[in-house]
Write a protein that holds these residues in place. Structure first.
Motif, PDB file in Angstrom:
ATOM      1  N   ILE A  35       0.633  -5.531  12.494  1.00 49.36           N
ATOM      2  CA  ILE A  35       1.617  -6.057  11.552  1.00 49.36           C
ATOM      3  C   ILE A  35       1.296  -7.531  11.310  1.00 49.36           C
ATOM      4  CG2 ILE A  35       4.066  -6.529  11.108  1.00 49.36           C
ATOM      5  CD1 ILE A  35       4.776  -4.224  12.935  1.00 49.36           C
ATOM      6  N   LYS A  36       1.338  -7.920  10.071  1.00 45.31           N
ATOM      7  CA  LYS A  36       1.092  -9.330   9.745  1.00 45.31           C
ATOM      8  C   LYS A  36       1.949  -9.720   8.552  1.00 45.31           C
ATOM      9  CE  LYS A  36      -2.555 -12.693   8.865  1.00 45.31           C
ATOM     10  NZ  LYS A  36      -4.013 -12.899   8.663  1.00 45.31           N
ATOM     11  N   SER A  37       2.911 -10.602   8.796  1.00 45.92           N
ATOM     12  CA  SER A  37       3.772 -11.110   7.736  1.00 45.92           C
ATOM     13  C   SER A  37       3.975 -12.603   7.940  1.00 45.92           C
ATOM     14  CB  SER A  37       5.116 -10.371   7.744  1.00 45.92           C
ATOM     15  OG  SER A  37       5.839 -10.648   8.928  1.00 45.92           O
ATOM     16  N   SER A  38       4.768 -13.196   7.106  1.00 43.35           N
ATOM     17  CA  SER A  38       4.983 -14.647   7.199  1.00 43.35           C
ATOM     18  C   SER A  38       5.740 -15.039   8.456  1.00 43.35           C
ATOM     19  CB  SER A  38       5.749 -15.133   5.967  1.00 43.35           C
ATOM     20  OG  SER A  38       7.000 -14.459   5.864  1.00 43.35           O
ATOM     21  N   ARG A  39       6.512 -14.106   9.016  1.00 40.86           N
ATOM     22  CA  ARG A  39       7.320 -14.450  10.187  1.00 40.86           C
ATOM     23  C   ARG A  39       6.917 -13.694  11.453  1.00 40.86           C
ATOM     24  NH1 ARG A  39      13.680 -15.185   8.501  1.00 40.86           N
ATOM     25  NH2 ARG A  39      13.389 -16.923   7.032  1.00 40.86           N
ATOM     26  N   PHE A  40       6.388 -12.494  11.259  1.00 37.47           N
ATOM     27  CA  PHE A  40       6.111 -11.658  12.432  1.00 37.47           C
ATOM     28  C   PHE A  40       4.688 -11.102  12.360  1.00 37.47           C
ATOM     29  CE2 PHE A  40       6.099  -7.450  14.519  1.00 37.47           C
ATOM     30  CZ  PHE A  40       6.455  -7.834  15.810  1.00 37.47           C
ATOM     31  N   SER A  41       4.037 -11.065  13.523  1.00 36.81           N
ATOM     32  CA  SER A  41       2.702 -10.466  13.609  1.00 36.81           C
ATOM     33  C   SER A  41       2.550  -9.761  14.950  1.00 36.81           C
ATOM     34  CB  SER A  41       1.611 -11.519  13.447  1.00 36.81           C
ATOM     35  OG  SER A  41       1.591 -12.403  14.549  1.00 36.81           O
ATOM     36  N   SER A  59       6.251 -17.871  25.168  1.00 39.09           N
ATOM     37  CA  SER A  59       6.328 -19.294  24.850  1.00 39.09           C
ATOM     38  C   SER A  59       7.152 -19.525  23.583  1.00 39.09           C
ATOM     39  CB  SER A  59       4.919 -19.876  24.674  1.00 39.09           C
ATOM     40  OG  SER A  59       4.269 -19.296  23.560  1.00 39.09           O
ATOM     41  N   TYR A  60       7.654 -20.731  23.471  1.00 35.77           N
ATOM     42  CA  TYR A  60       8.409 -21.148  22.288  1.00 35.77           C
ATOM     43  C   TYR A  60       7.967 -22.558  21.943  1.00 35.77           C
ATOM     44  CZ  TYR A  60      12.236 -22.819  19.365  1.00 35.77           C
ATOM     45  OH  TYR A  60      12.963 -23.355  18.341  1.00 35.77           O
ATOM     46  N   GLU A  61       7.545 -22.713  20.706  1.00 36.86           N
ATOM     47  CA  GLU A  61       7.099 -24.023  20.246  1.00 36.86           C
ATOM     48  C   GLU A  61       8.178 -24.638  19.360  1.00 36.86           C
ATOM     49  OE1 GLU A  61       3.472 -25.987  17.644  1.00 36.86           O
ATOM     50  OE2 GLU A  61       3.110 -24.177  18.827  1.00 36.86           O
ATOM     51  N   LEU A  62       8.587 -25.833  19.717  1.00 39.60           N
ATOM     52  CA  LEU A  62       9.639 -26.514  18.982  1.00 39.60           C
ATOM     53  C   LEU A  62       9.183 -26.786  17.551  1.00 39.60           C
ATOM     54  CD1 LEU A  62      12.458 -27.528  19.938  1.00 39.60           C
ATOM     55  CD2 LEU A  62      11.449 -29.818  20.073  1.00 39.60           C
ATOM     56  N   PRO A  63      10.009 -26.498  16.569  1.00 43.93           N
ATOM     57  CA  PRO A  63       9.625 -26.756  15.179  1.00 43.93           C
ATOM     58  C   PRO A  63       9.239 -28.216  14.963  1.00 43.93           C
ATOM     59  CG  PRO A  63      11.596 -25.400  15.256  1.00 43.93           C
ATOM     60  CD  PRO A  63      11.322 -25.850  16.659  1.00 43.93           C
ATOM     61  N   LYS A  88       8.232 -16.205  14.316  1.00 43.43           N
ATOM     62  CA  LYS A  88       8.552 -17.605  14.047  1.00 43.43           C
ATOM     63  C   LYS A  88       7.872 -18.493  15.090  1.00 43.43           C
ATOM     64  CE  LYS A  88      12.929 -16.739  11.646  1.00 43.43           C
ATOM     65  NZ  LYS A  88      14.387 -17.028  11.579  1.00 43.43           N
ATOM     66  N   GLN A  89       8.639 -19.129  15.948  1.00 47.23           N
ATOM     67  CA  GLN A  89       8.058 -20.056  16.937  1.00 47.23           C
ATOM     68  C   GLN A  89       7.825 -19.393  18.293  1.00 47.23           C
ATOM     69  OE1 GLN A  89       7.973 -22.071  13.947  1.00 47.23           O
ATOM     70  NE2 GLN A  89       7.448 -23.389  15.675  1.00 47.23           N
ATOM     71  N   PHE A  90       8.162 -18.129  18.404  1.00 47.08           N
ATOM     72  CA  PHE A  90       8.008 -17.424  19.674  1.00 47.08           C
ATOM     73  C   PHE A  90       6.662 -16.699  19.721  1.00 47.08           C
ATOM     74  CE2 PHE A  90      12.595 -17.842  19.348  1.00 47.08           C
ATOM     75  CZ  PHE A  90      12.961 -18.181  20.645  1.00 47.08           C
TER      76      PHE A  90
END
Length: 389
Positions: free
Chosen positions: A144-150, A333-337, A242-244
Protein backbone atom coordinates in the motif's frame (compact mmCIF):
# COMPACT_ATOMS: atom_id res chain seq x y z
CA UNK A 1 36.40 -15.10 -12.25
CA UNK A 2 33.85 -14.21 -14.90
CA UNK A 3 30.26 -12.97 -14.79
CA UNK A 4 27.54 -12.44 -17.36
CA UNK A 5 24.25 -10.59 -17.07
CA UNK A 6 21.40 -9.78 -19.47
CA UNK A 7 18.70 -7.22 -18.64
CA UNK A 8 16.16 -8.70 -21.01
CA UNK A 9 13.37 -6.36 -19.90
CA UNK A 10 14.96 -3.64 -22.04
CA UNK A 11 14.51 -5.67 -25.20
CA UNK A 12 11.80 -4.44 -27.53
CA UNK A 13 9.94 -7.75 -27.51
CA UNK A 14 9.44 -7.68 -23.73
CA UNK A 15 8.54 -3.99 -23.48
CA UNK A 16 5.79 -4.43 -26.07
CA UNK A 17 4.31 -7.78 -25.08
CA UNK A 18 4.96 -7.89 -21.31
CA UNK A 19 4.20 -4.37 -20.15
CA UNK A 20 3.57 -5.52 -16.56
CA UNK A 21 7.22 -6.64 -16.35
CA UNK A 22 9.21 -3.57 -15.28
CA UNK A 23 12.54 -5.31 -14.78
CA UNK A 24 14.06 -8.63 -15.77
CA UNK A 25 17.63 -9.86 -15.53
CA UNK A 26 19.41 -13.18 -15.93
CA UNK A 27 22.89 -13.51 -14.43
CA UNK A 28 25.56 -16.16 -14.06
CA UNK A 29 29.09 -16.21 -12.68
CA UNK A 30 31.97 -18.58 -12.08
CA UNK A 31 35.17 -18.01 -10.16
CA UNK A 32 38.20 -19.80 -8.78
CA UNK A 33 39.88 -18.27 -5.75
CA UNK A 34 42.59 -19.25 -3.33
CA UNK A 35 43.38 -18.63 0.29
CA UNK A 36 46.93 -18.36 1.50
CA UNK A 37 48.10 -19.52 4.95
CA UNK A 38 47.52 -17.08 7.76
CA UNK A 39 51.08 -17.21 9.19
CA UNK A 40 54.43 -16.95 7.50
CA UNK A 41 57.20 -19.56 7.37
CA UNK A 42 55.07 -22.41 8.67
CA UNK A 43 56.89 -24.74 6.25
CA UNK A 44 60.00 -24.32 8.43
CA UNK A 45 60.70 -25.68 11.88
CA UNK A 46 60.30 -22.56 14.00
CA UNK A 47 61.65 -22.08 17.51
CA UNK A 48 61.08 -19.63 20.33
CA UNK A 49 62.79 -18.72 23.56
CA UNK A 50 61.41 -20.11 26.82
CA UNK A 51 61.32 -16.89 28.81
CA UNK A 52 59.99 -18.57 31.95
CA UNK A 53 62.93 -20.93 32.40
CA UNK A 54 66.28 -20.19 33.99
CA UNK A 55 69.25 -19.72 31.60
CA UNK A 56 71.67 -22.64 31.37
CA UNK A 57 75.35 -21.66 31.20
CA UNK A 58 74.32 -18.18 30.16
CA UNK A 59 72.08 -19.36 27.28
CA UNK A 60 68.31 -19.10 27.19
CA UNK A 61 66.45 -22.34 26.47
CA UNK A 62 64.45 -22.65 23.24
CA UNK A 63 61.64 -24.93 22.15
CA UNK A 64 60.25 -26.10 18.83
CA UNK A 65 56.98 -24.39 17.85
CA UNK A 66 55.82 -26.60 15.01
CA UNK A 67 56.64 -29.57 12.86
CA UNK A 68 58.18 -29.07 9.42
CA UNK A 69 55.53 -29.02 6.67
CA UNK A 70 57.23 -28.15 3.37
CA UNK A 71 54.48 -29.22 0.94
CA UNK A 72 51.39 -27.29 1.96
CA UNK A 73 49.80 -24.97 -0.59
CA UNK A 74 46.93 -22.53 -1.02
CA UNK A 75 43.36 -23.58 -0.55
CA UNK A 76 41.13 -23.58 -3.62
CA UNK A 77 37.48 -22.57 -3.89
CA UNK A 78 35.39 -22.85 -7.06
CA UNK A 79 32.17 -20.82 -7.07
CA UNK A 80 29.26 -21.14 -9.48
CA UNK A 81 26.10 -19.04 -9.28
CA UNK A 82 23.11 -18.35 -11.49
CA UNK A 83 20.10 -16.20 -10.86
CA UNK A 84 16.98 -14.46 -12.08
CA UNK A 85 15.72 -11.02 -11.00
CA UNK A 86 12.22 -9.77 -11.83
CA UNK A 87 10.25 -6.60 -11.22
CA UNK A 88 6.51 -6.15 -11.72
CA UNK A 89 4.08 -3.25 -11.73
CA UNK A 90 6.72 -0.51 -11.92
CA UNK A 91 8.92 -2.34 -9.40
CA UNK A 92 6.26 -2.46 -6.71
CA UNK A 93 7.05 -6.17 -6.66
CA UNK A 94 10.72 -7.16 -6.81
CA UNK A 95 11.87 -10.73 -6.58
CA UNK A 96 15.10 -12.64 -7.10
CA UNK A 97 16.03 -16.29 -7.22
CA UNK A 98 19.55 -17.66 -7.24
CA UNK A 99 21.27 -21.01 -7.12
CA UNK A 100 24.84 -21.37 -5.88
CA UNK A 101 27.32 -24.21 -5.68
CA UNK A 102 30.73 -23.80 -4.09
CA UNK A 103 33.37 -26.50 -3.99
CA UNK A 104 36.42 -26.13 -1.79
CA UNK A 105 39.44 -28.42 -1.83
CA UNK A 106 43.00 -28.55 -0.56
CA UNK A 107 41.80 -27.01 2.71
CA UNK A 108 44.51 -25.80 5.06
CA UNK A 109 43.97 -27.48 8.42
CA UNK A 110 45.81 -28.47 11.55
CA UNK A 111 45.92 -32.20 10.86
CA UNK A 112 45.52 -34.32 13.98
CA UNK A 113 48.55 -36.31 15.15
CA UNK A 114 49.23 -38.72 18.02
CA UNK A 115 50.67 -36.78 20.95
CA UNK A 116 53.68 -39.13 21.06
CA UNK A 117 55.05 -37.22 18.03
CA UNK A 118 55.59 -34.23 20.30
CA UNK A 119 52.76 -32.27 18.67
CA UNK A 120 49.03 -32.89 18.40
CA UNK A 121 48.68 -31.21 14.98
CA UNK A 122 50.65 -30.24 11.87
CA UNK A 123 49.67 -27.65 9.26
CA UNK A 124 48.89 -29.33 5.95
CA UNK A 125 46.33 -29.55 3.14
CA UNK A 126 43.32 -31.82 3.49
CA UNK A 127 42.83 -34.17 0.56
CA UNK A 128 39.07 -33.61 0.48
CA UNK A 129 36.44 -31.86 -1.62
CA UNK A 130 33.54 -30.18 0.16
CA UNK A 131 30.47 -28.79 -1.57
CA UNK A 132 28.10 -26.09 -0.35
CA UNK A 133 25.02 -25.65 -2.52
CA UNK A 134 21.60 -24.16 -2.16
CA UNK A 135 18.99 -21.66 -3.24
CA UNK A 136 18.17 -18.14 -2.11
CA UNK A 137 14.89 -16.34 -2.71
CA UNK A 138 13.92 -12.75 -1.90
CA UNK A 139 10.66 -10.88 -2.36
CA UNK A 140 10.04 -7.17 -1.76
CA UNK A 141 6.59 -5.66 -2.19
CA UNK A 142 4.99 -2.27 -1.79
CA UNK A 143 1.56 -3.41 -0.64
CA UNK A 144 0.00 0.00 0.00
CA UNK A 145 1.33 3.43 -0.86
CA UNK A 146 -0.60 6.65 -0.34
CA UNK A 147 0.09 10.16 0.87
CA UNK A 148 -0.53 9.19 4.49
CA UNK A 149 -0.13 5.44 4.77
CA UNK A 150 2.30 2.90 3.34
CA UNK A 151 3.05 -0.76 3.88
CA UNK A 152 6.17 -2.50 2.62
CA UNK A 153 7.18 -6.16 3.03
CA UNK A 154 10.46 -8.02 2.60
CA UNK A 155 10.80 -11.80 2.63
CA UNK A 156 13.92 -13.93 2.27
CA UNK A 157 14.36 -17.70 2.18
CA UNK A 158 17.53 -19.81 2.11
CA UNK A 159 17.92 -23.56 1.81
CA UNK A 160 21.54 -24.69 1.79
CA UNK A 161 23.31 -27.99 2.26
CA UNK A 162 26.93 -29.00 2.48
CA UNK A 163 28.41 -32.43 1.93
CA UNK A 164 31.71 -34.19 1.59
CA UNK A 165 32.11 -34.95 -2.11
CA UNK A 166 35.38 -36.87 -2.00
CA UNK A 167 38.08 -37.82 0.49
CA UNK A 168 40.50 -40.42 -0.92
CA UNK A 169 41.99 -42.60 1.80
CA UNK A 170 39.64 -41.32 4.49
CA UNK A 171 39.70 -44.70 6.27
CA UNK A 172 43.37 -44.19 7.07
CA UNK A 173 42.87 -40.74 8.63
CA UNK A 174 41.71 -39.51 12.06
CA UNK A 175 38.51 -38.32 10.36
CA UNK A 176 37.27 -41.79 9.43
CA UNK A 177 34.85 -41.85 12.40
CA UNK A 178 33.53 -38.29 12.05
CA UNK A 179 33.20 -37.70 8.30
CA UNK A 180 31.26 -39.70 5.71
CA UNK A 181 31.65 -39.21 1.96
CA UNK A 182 28.34 -38.06 0.45
CA UNK A 183 26.95 -36.65 3.72
CA UNK A 184 27.10 -33.21 5.42
CA UNK A 185 30.07 -32.40 7.63
CA UNK A 186 27.86 -31.98 10.69
CA UNK A 187 26.36 -35.48 10.62
CA UNK A 188 26.46 -37.69 13.67
CA UNK A 189 26.18 -41.46 13.55
CA UNK A 190 23.42 -42.44 15.97
CA UNK A 191 21.75 -45.64 17.12
CA UNK A 192 18.26 -46.24 15.76
CA UNK A 193 15.90 -46.16 18.73
CA UNK A 194 13.28 -48.93 19.04
CA UNK A 195 11.36 -47.42 21.96
CA UNK A 196 10.82 -48.89 25.41
CA UNK A 197 10.69 -52.67 25.73
CA UNK A 198 7.16 -53.46 27.09
CA UNK A 199 8.51 -56.44 29.03
CA UNK A 200 11.47 -54.88 30.85
CA UNK A 201 10.74 -51.15 30.69
CA UNK A 202 14.21 -50.38 29.31
CA UNK A 203 15.13 -48.53 26.11
CA UNK A 204 16.02 -50.86 23.25
CA UNK A 205 17.74 -50.27 19.92
CA UNK A 206 18.05 -51.78 16.46
CA UNK A 207 21.28 -53.48 15.48
CA UNK A 208 22.85 -53.02 12.06
CA UNK A 209 21.22 -56.33 11.02
CA UNK A 210 17.73 -55.25 12.12
CA UNK A 211 17.66 -57.11 15.45
CA UNK A 212 16.98 -55.64 18.91
CA UNK A 213 19.44 -55.03 21.70
CA UNK A 214 19.75 -53.16 24.99
CA UNK A 215 23.50 -52.56 24.56
CA UNK A 216 24.24 -51.40 21.00
CA UNK A 217 27.79 -51.45 19.66
CA UNK A 218 29.57 -48.79 17.59
CA UNK A 219 28.80 -50.62 14.34
CA UNK A 220 25.08 -50.39 15.18
CA UNK A 221 25.16 -46.59 14.80
CA UNK A 222 23.80 -46.61 11.26
CA UNK A 223 21.49 -43.58 11.32
CA UNK A 224 23.17 -40.33 10.25
CA UNK A 225 21.64 -37.06 11.40
CA UNK A 226 22.60 -33.53 10.35
CA UNK A 227 21.88 -30.64 12.69
CA UNK A 228 22.25 -27.98 10.02
CA UNK A 229 19.03 -26.03 9.39
CA UNK A 230 17.02 -27.39 6.47
CA UNK A 231 15.96 -23.86 5.64
CA UNK A 232 15.73 -20.46 7.29
CA UNK A 233 14.74 -16.91 6.52
CA UNK A 234 12.96 -13.78 7.64
CA UNK A 235 9.85 -11.71 7.06
CA UNK A 236 9.86 -7.95 7.67
CA UNK A 237 7.00 -5.47 7.47
CA UNK A 238 7.24 -1.69 7.61
CA UNK A 239 4.15 0.43 8.24
CA UNK A 240 4.07 4.22 8.14
CA UNK A 241 1.15 6.49 8.97
CA UNK A 242 1.76 10.21 8.97
CA UNK A 243 4.59 10.64 11.50
CA UNK A 244 4.40 7.11 12.89
CA UNK A 245 6.55 4.18 11.74
CA UNK A 246 6.33 0.53 12.79
CA UNK A 247 8.80 -2.24 11.85
CA UNK A 248 8.31 -5.94 12.58
CA UNK A 249 10.90 -8.63 11.81
CA UNK A 250 10.14 -12.34 12.11
CA UNK A 251 12.82 -15.03 11.90
CA UNK A 252 12.06 -18.67 11.08
CA UNK A 253 14.20 -21.81 11.13
CA UNK A 254 13.43 -25.43 10.25
CA UNK A 255 15.80 -27.79 12.08
CA UNK A 256 16.30 -30.91 14.16
CA UNK A 257 17.47 -30.61 17.76
CA UNK A 258 17.94 -32.48 21.01
CA UNK A 259 15.03 -33.38 23.25
CA UNK A 260 15.66 -31.33 26.40
CA UNK A 261 15.08 -34.38 28.60
CA UNK A 262 18.22 -36.04 27.20
CA UNK A 263 20.54 -33.05 27.57
CA UNK A 264 21.32 -33.75 31.23
CA UNK A 265 22.93 -36.76 32.87
CA UNK A 266 20.08 -37.99 35.06
CA UNK A 267 18.06 -41.04 34.05
CA UNK A 268 14.32 -41.10 34.90
CA UNK A 269 13.86 -41.29 38.66
CA UNK A 270 17.42 -40.32 39.56
CA UNK A 271 18.16 -37.21 41.62
CA UNK A 272 21.08 -34.89 42.13
CA UNK A 273 22.12 -34.55 45.76
CA UNK A 274 18.89 -36.15 46.95
CA UNK A 275 16.64 -33.41 45.54
CA UNK A 276 15.59 -33.13 41.93
CA UNK A 277 12.32 -32.32 40.18
CA UNK A 278 11.14 -34.65 37.43
CA UNK A 279 9.49 -33.35 34.23
CA UNK A 280 5.75 -33.98 33.93
CA UNK A 281 6.46 -35.90 30.69
CA UNK A 282 7.72 -38.76 32.89
CA UNK A 283 4.13 -39.46 33.86
CA UNK A 284 4.14 -41.35 30.57
CA UNK A 285 6.83 -43.79 31.76
CA UNK A 286 6.88 -47.58 31.89
CA UNK A 287 5.52 -48.86 35.21
CA UNK A 288 4.52 -52.50 34.70
CA UNK A 289 5.02 -55.28 32.12
CA UNK A 290 2.93 -54.66 29.03
CA UNK A 291 3.00 -50.87 29.26
CA UNK A 292 3.62 -49.03 26.00
CA UNK A 293 5.37 -45.86 27.11
CA UNK A 294 7.64 -43.20 25.67
CA UNK A 295 10.01 -43.12 28.63
CA UNK A 296 11.67 -46.02 30.39
CA UNK A 297 11.09 -47.04 33.99
CA UNK A 298 12.35 -45.17 37.00
CA UNK A 299 15.73 -46.14 38.35
CA UNK A 300 17.77 -44.91 41.29
CA UNK A 301 20.75 -47.20 40.75
CA UNK A 302 23.44 -47.63 38.13
CA UNK A 303 21.99 -50.61 36.34
CA UNK A 304 20.52 -51.61 32.99
CA UNK A 305 18.03 -48.72 32.87
CA UNK A 306 20.75 -46.20 33.69
CA UNK A 307 23.00 -47.53 30.93
CA UNK A 308 20.11 -47.62 28.44
CA UNK A 309 19.42 -43.95 29.15
CA UNK A 310 22.89 -43.01 27.95
CA UNK A 311 22.53 -45.16 24.86
CA UNK A 312 19.23 -43.39 24.23
CA UNK A 313 21.03 -40.03 24.36
CA UNK A 314 23.17 -41.25 21.46
CA UNK A 315 20.20 -42.50 19.45
CA UNK A 316 17.49 -41.07 17.24
CA UNK A 317 15.18 -41.21 20.26
CA UNK A 318 16.92 -38.17 21.72
CA UNK A 319 16.05 -36.00 18.70
CA UNK A 320 13.07 -33.74 18.25
CA UNK A 321 11.77 -30.94 16.08
CA UNK A 322 13.46 -27.69 17.14
CA UNK A 323 11.91 -25.45 14.47
CA UNK A 324 10.69 -22.03 15.53
CA UNK A 325 9.37 -18.64 14.47
CA UNK A 326 10.63 -15.70 16.49
CA UNK A 327 9.55 -12.07 16.59
CA UNK A 328 13.12 -10.83 16.46
CA UNK A 329 12.75 -7.06 16.34
CA UNK A 330 9.99 -4.50 16.87
CA UNK A 331 10.50 -0.79 16.34
CA UNK A 332 7.90 1.93 16.82
CA UNK A 333 8.77 5.59 16.31
CA UNK A 334 7.10 8.97 16.07
CA UNK A 335 8.72 11.97 14.46
CA UNK A 336 7.57 15.36 15.64
CA UNK A 337 6.13 17.45 12.80
CA UNK A 338 8.41 20.14 11.41
CA UNK A 339 6.07 22.89 12.60
CA UNK A 340 6.48 21.89 16.26
CA UNK A 341 10.21 21.19 15.85
CA UNK A 342 10.82 24.70 14.55
CA UNK A 343 8.94 26.20 17.48
CA UNK A 344 11.21 24.23 19.83
CA UNK A 345 14.21 25.42 17.81
CA UNK A 346 15.37 21.93 16.90
CA UNK A 347 15.85 20.36 13.47
CA UNK A 348 14.29 17.01 14.28
CA UNK A 349 12.75 15.22 17.25
CA UNK A 350 12.09 11.48 17.20
CA UNK A 351 10.58 9.33 19.94
CA UNK A 352 11.10 5.60 19.64
CA UNK A 353 10.48 2.25 21.24
CA UNK A 354 12.52 -0.82 20.30
CA UNK A 355 12.24 -4.42 21.49
CA UNK A 356 14.07 -7.63 20.68
CA UNK A 357 13.07 -11.30 21.10
CA UNK A 358 9.52 -10.61 22.18
CA UNK A 359 7.84 -13.83 21.07
CA UNK A 360 8.85 -17.37 20.07
CA UNK A 361 6.45 -19.84 18.47
CA UNK A 362 7.71 -23.42 18.67
CA UNK A 363 6.77 -26.98 19.62
CA UNK A 364 10.19 -27.47 21.22
CA UNK A 365 10.00 -28.24 24.93
CA UNK A 366 13.07 -26.77 26.51
CA UNK A 367 14.83 -23.54 27.33
CA UNK A 368 15.32 -22.33 23.77
CA UNK A 369 15.00 -24.02 20.34
CA UNK A 370 17.87 -21.99 18.91
CA UNK A 371 20.62 -22.78 21.42
CA UNK A 372 18.82 -25.78 23.06
CA UNK A 373 21.44 -26.17 25.80
CA UNK A 374 21.56 -22.53 26.92
CA UNK A 375 19.13 -19.89 28.12
CA UNK A 376 17.08 -18.13 25.44
CA UNK A 377 18.22 -14.71 24.19
CA UNK A 378 17.23 -11.85 26.43
CA UNK A 379 14.19 -9.74 25.69
CA UNK A 380 15.51 -6.19 25.46
CA UNK A 381 13.21 -3.15 25.62
CA UNK A 382 14.49 0.32 24.77
CA UNK A 383 12.71 3.67 24.97
CA UNK A 384 14.43 6.82 23.83
CA UNK A 385 14.36 10.31 22.32
CA UNK A 386 16.55 11.42 19.44
CA UNK A 387 17.05 15.18 19.01
CA UNK A 388 18.87 16.84 16.14
CA UNK A 389 19.89 20.50 16.48
Amino acid sequence: AAGLGWIFSKEKFFTESLSFLSFGKIKASYGNTGNEPGSNYKYLSLHSFLTQTRPYQGAQAISTDNLVSPDYAWEEVKKLEGGLELGFLKDRILTSFSYFKNRSSNQLINYQLPSITGFTTVLTNLNATIQNAGIEFTLSTVNIKSSRFSWKSDFNFTAAKNKLIAFPGIKNTPYSTSLVVGLPLSVQARYRAAGVDPATGVYQFYTKDGGLTFTPQLEDATDYTSFDPKYYGGFQNTFTYKQFSLDLLFQFVKQVGFDYFFIGNLAPGMSSGGKNNQPTELLNRWQKPGDVARYEKYTATYGDAYNAYFYQKQSTGALTDASYIRLKNVSLSYELPALFSSKLKIDKARFYFQAQNLLTITKYKGLDPESQTYLPPLSVWTVGVQLTF
